[in-house]
Design an enzyme around this catalytic site. Structure first.
Site, short mmCIF file in Angstrom:
data_model
loop_
_atom_site.label_atom_id
_atom_site.label_comp_id
_atom_site.label_asym_id
_atom_site.label_seq_id
_atom_site.Cartn_x
_atom_site.Cartn_y
_atom_site.Cartn_z
N TRP A 122 -0.68 -5.62 1.93
CA TRP A 122 0.35 -6.83 1.40
C TRP A 122 1.74 -6.26 1.47
O TRP A 122 2.71 -7.20 1.83
CB TRP A 122 0.01 -6.71 -0.05
N ASP A 181 5.98 -6.85 -6.01
CA ASP A 181 4.76 -7.77 -6.02
C ASP A 181 3.83 -7.22 -7.12
O ASP A 181 3.24 -5.97 -6.67
CB ASP A 181 4.29 -7.73 -4.59
N LYS A 225 -5.89 -12.49 -10.22
CA LYS A 225 -6.41 -11.50 -10.42
C LYS A 225 -6.69 -11.28 -11.94
O LYS A 225 -7.40 -11.12 -12.61
CB LYS A 225 -5.76 -10.17 -9.86
C1 LIG Z 1 -0.75 -7.13 -3.85
C2 LIG Z 1 -1.06 -8.49 -3.21
N1 LIG Z 1 -0.10 -9.17 -2.90
C3 LIG Z 1 -0.31 -10.23 -2.34
C4 LIG Z 1 -1.49 -10.91 -2.10
C5 LIG Z 1 -1.42 -12.27 -1.45
O1 LIG Z 1 -1.89 -13.18 -2.54
P1 LIG Z 1 -2.13 -14.66 -2.29
O2 LIG Z 1 -3.35 -14.90 -1.86
O3 LIG Z 1 -1.95 -15.15 -3.66
O4 LIG Z 1 -1.14 -15.17 -1.35
C6 LIG Z 1 -2.53 -10.24 -2.81
C7 LIG Z 1 -3.99 -11.04 -2.47
O5 LIG Z 1 -4.99 -10.38 -2.72
C8 LIG Z 1 -2.53 -8.89 -3.35
O6 LIG Z 1 -3.38 -8.20 -3.59
#
Ligand SMILES: Cc1ncc(COP(=O)(O)O)c(C=O)c1O
Length: 360
Positions: free
Chosen positions: A103, A172, A196
């Site tokens: 991520w 994030d 989550k």
């Molecule tokens: C730490 C983290 N950041 C970003 C995301 C991406 O999130 P989204 O699917 O809401 O765009 C995730 C998705 O699992 C994640 O675990």
């Protein structure tokens, strides 16, 4: 309730049963309004109250003061990979990132694509992201430092957040917002896809320190402009009404559990139970370094891939679903967010011990 499995999926993930029951009870006729939240105008007084209450509880759970604004946006955490540099990067001041996994890499790649030339000041890529980098130096002239709090895929988590002095810290927290207490004042901006630990998919929580709002210029896409959404209390356009409503209920559920400290205590207990089971044998192998282990996503391997497949399929039959590791890393991942009851973790630990007995 009968027939509900223990859901270890990484997100969308398990929600508190009492929240689902409240949603169900209110679905057809929201608090006497004569219509469902799914049908309600986002310009109505009833919906205004829903947003305001959700904002208030989102702040109250962690003690965010008046200097912070809560936004409920759309596009997932992924939208924030672009929104952060577009809003917060300043001319002549580099954007800096720490790379702790998939991520973080996506956040960095998006900033790169938009021409911000992000600087990666630390990375654990060489160790397959098995730990959080232990040393790094932030440029005091940086526009911001971006970190990923919990690496959902690799099962690592910042245990303490870095001190960045005057440099705005952007985080994030998609997979660990509200799993534990932290000092909110360390952060200039926090974002999270709600699906989550905080609610259903489709609503993105942004908590921004008000001075950061002054950085948003008119020339960026309106849908990503923090200042515009702050001025409109998240209602610039039609928001994810249902999602915001459920986030509010989840925040109230946390408060009803005794607040963030009570939730953290049980989260620690749940994760320790699984890590102790892993550490107690050579059959299971933790993939995250001890000093970086996640309280939310516990990742581990079995002696071989055939056994991992068998583990996942027999666990599913036993009502423990969603345990397959992310396709990019394999193995097993148990996502144990706030709403995973202790009974679910007890059932998993029993299952692990029995599985080892039979297959070890
Ligand atoms: C730490 C983290 N950041 C970003 C995301 C991406 O999130 P989204 O699917 O809401 O765009 C995730 C998705 O699992 C994640 O675990």
């Amino acid at each position: 309730m009968e027939n509900r499995v223990f859901n270890f999926n990484p997100g969308p993930a398990t929600l508190p049963l009492s929240v689902l029951e409240k949603v169900q009870a209110e679905l057809l006729n929201y608090q006497g309004e004569g219509l469902s939240i799914l049908e309600m105008s986002h310009r109505s007084k009833a919906f205004d109250d829903i947003v305001n209450r959700a904002v208030e509880s989102t702040k109250k759970v962690m003690g965010f003061g008046d200097q912070y604004t809560v936004l409920f946006l759309q596009g997932g955490a992924t939208s924030q990979f672009a929104a952060v540099p577009l809003n917060l990067a300043l001319e002549g001041k580099p954007t800096q990132y720490i790379n702790t996994g998939s991520w973080s890499k996506k956040a960095i790649a998006e900033a790169q694509k938009l021409g911000f030339e992000p600087q990666v000041i630390a990375s654990s890529a060489e160790d397959n992201f098995s730990h959080i980098p232990r040393s790094f130096t932030v440029d005091s002239n940086a526009s911001y430092l971006h970190i990923t709090s919990n690496n959902t895929i690799f099962g690592t988590q910042w245990q303490d957040y870095p001190d960045t002095g005057e440099v705005p810290l952007v985080c994030d927290m998609s997979s660990d917002l509200y799993c534990r207490r932290f000092n909110p004042n360390k952060f200039a901006l926090i974002y999270a896809g709600a699906q989550k630990n905080a609610g259903p998919a489709g609503v993105t929580i942004v908590i921004i320190r008000n001075d950061m709002l002054e950085r948003s210029h008119d020339d960026i896409p309106t849908i990503l402009n923090y200042k515009i959404f702050a001025e409109k209390n998240s209602l610039y356009n039609t928001p994810n009404c249902f999602g915001i409503y459920v986030v509010g209920l989840v925040m109230d559920w946390i408060l009803g559990q005794g607040g963030i400290d009570a939730v953290e205590k049980i989260n620690r207990r749940k994760s320790e139970m699984i890590y102790e089971t892993i550490d107690g044998t050579d059959f299971f192998r933790s993939t995250a370094a001890r000093d970086s282990r996640s309280m939310m996503n516990v990742t581990f391997r079995l002696p071989n891939e055939d056994l991992e497949k068998k583990f996942v399929s027999e666990a599913t039959e036993a009502g423990l679903v969603g345990l397959k590791g992310h396709r990019s890393v394999g193995g097993i991942r148990a996502s144990i967010y706030n709403a995973m009851p202790l009974a679910g973790v007890e059932a998993l630990v029993d299952f692990m011990k029995n599985f080892e007995k039979v297959n070890g």
